[in-house]
Scaffold this active site. Sequence first.
Site, short mmCIF file in Angstrom:
data_model
loop_
_atom_site.label_atom_id
_atom_site.label_comp_id
_atom_site.label_asym_id
_atom_site.label_seq_id
_atom_site.Cartn_x
_atom_site.Cartn_y
_atom_site.Cartn_z
N SER B 164 37.07 44.74 37.71
CA SER B 164 38.41 44.58 37.12
C SER B 164 39.25 45.84 37.38
O SER B 164 39.36 46.26 38.52
CB SER B 164 38.27 44.28 35.63
OG SER B 164 39.45 43.75 35.12
N ASP B 330 36.53 32.91 37.76
CA ASP B 330 37.44 34.00 37.38
C ASP B 330 38.86 33.62 37.80
O ASP B 330 39.18 33.58 38.98
CB ASP B 330 37.00 35.30 38.09
CG ASP B 330 37.85 36.50 37.71
OD1 ASP B 330 38.90 36.33 37.04
OD2 ASP B 330 37.47 37.63 38.07
N HIS B 363 36.15 35.80 34.22
CA HIS B 363 36.30 37.17 34.67
C HIS B 363 35.22 38.09 34.08
O HIS B 363 34.71 38.99 34.74
CB HIS B 363 37.69 37.65 34.26
CG HIS B 363 38.00 39.06 34.68
ND1 HIS B 363 38.02 39.45 36.00
CD2 HIS B 363 38.30 40.16 33.95
CE1 HIS B 363 38.32 40.75 36.06
NE2 HIS B 363 38.49 41.20 34.85
#
Lengths: 218, 394
Positions: B164, B330, B363
């Site tokens: 991320s 995601d 995610h």
Amino acid sequence: MSSMTDFNAAKIARTASGTRVDLVLVSQMVARGAKVLDVGCGDGELLHLLGESRDVDGRGIELSREGVNECVAKGLAVIQGDADTDLGDYPDDAFDYVILSQTLQATRHPRVVLEHMLRIGRHAVVSFPNFGHWTVRLQLLFAGHMPQTDILPYSWYDTPNIHHCTIKDFVQLCNEIGVKIEKAVALNAWGSPLRLNAPWWFWNLFGEQGVFLLSRKD
Amino acid sequence: MADNQTASDLIVRDADHPRDALIATFGADKPLKLDAGVSLSPFQIAYTTYGTLNADKSNAIMVCHALTGDQYVAQVHPVTKKNGWWETLIGPGKPIDPARYFVICPNVIGGCMGSSGPASTNPQTGKPWGLEFPVVTIRDMVRAQAMLLDRLGIDTLFAVVGGSMGGMQVLQWAASYPERVFAAVPIACATRHSAQNIAFHEVGRQAIMADPEWRGGRYHLEGSNPRRGLAVARMGAHITYLSDAALHRKFGRKFQDRENPTFSFDADFEVESYLRHQGITFVERFDANSYLYLTRAMDYFDLAADAGGALANAFKGTPTRFCVISFTSDWLFPTTESRATVHALNAASARVSFAEIVTDKGHDAFLLEEPEMFGIVRGFLEGASRARGLTGKK
């Protein structure tokens, strides 16, 4: 394009040490220490062999997710991608060799793929099952069935192989797009190379696989 | 209000004096030059390390944390008392094993766990910076990390790993300091923040700023704390870290401790109760202004723009080997983003591996038990460590 299933399903002759003979032949066509892209690299057997025996800087593209993840977990530089759509993203002359091993017949646009290969790489190595092999011809002629052989084990309705060709057809394509055939070898069903000086028709009839080293005609 | 003050005071204390962490301070002679055009000086970086640096300093792995992460990557968190946020990946016998590697995990600049950020004390005023703190970027975070690396006497990192916002830092590391990064593992990220993601961040920031307790960012000075605003921001963001399938599997339409709807606005549904819990626990450990700064840093991230519009130029001639990983479910950083990164790396002739992992966990999958991801990271690092000559070396 090739996937893991091709490799697992097809019974292709292997050497005493367990390596597929066609891969050994392909690897012998690649210069030591070269930069190589293997298109449709499956579970990475050829890339591994090239790394071990030819000390190449190898990369791979593979369509099947399982194949990619297995390759990456082995430490190979492989990405998930499709020969038909992703070769266009590679710059010119990025590699010394681009290899298409047992994958040509599974691409949607074999000619475009071949052209890309020789744009990205100075050389291309292509191996494919010969649809002109006598066993294939006999099945169609006498049994009236779509041929199924050890290296082409699929039924017509679930085969990934959508563009079969014969050795003769491939040579013709090379001539059409102005590609130079540096070296060509046909393997019989036991994985032995056929006589070198044999005429094309002989290879086309008795070669189960064709392996070609190509380069640009400059 | 007293309760608010306590939480707020604790956050200020952790921002200056984090527990169970190392601190590197950089004085007037070592200013951090920021993209905003100003310098930050003095400043500090809080970090943790695991394992031992080998004799030729070639086994260091930098782990970059995500938006709401911190340096407590493989140890119990001093505030939440929970296990380290990436103990699934880092630890004895894990793909990143401190017995082999020297792991460094710094808190980002702009964060609130000990690296200089809006909750830290402004040395000029002796009070928390608040919105006086300069706006920072991902590149600034990485620039600061490079200074930390200099301080530790490490020239080249064996690997930089992160997911991320951590993945953005990994990509920035490779773009800014290609010679200092042998291997890069950007997970569940992109080379730029999408319009949709900026939009989600803006909703979070507006939730914080709409809380009257925020007081124009001066809540630390005025003894308040925008807990509700920050909690709502967290609740909204948390949805984006999951997937429809994961929420459905976990909660469905189940009621929370009741048989029937109450015909009120109580948290009737389990999913509501879960989100409220996420929001409430988050405010205990995170500074609202820090949330504004870090989301902003992610919004500004755009490697292609930094490289004159062509992403491939950001990695031109890179010697770094990459392992890009994405997850099928995601939708915050979808596979298409990772694929764009891979295309750019291919165009730059970089040595790149790319794997997409099938999961319905969204995610957040990069933080969870994902054996396939562990296998890939392990295999990639093994291969890289052979190439680096680390294997067999103590």
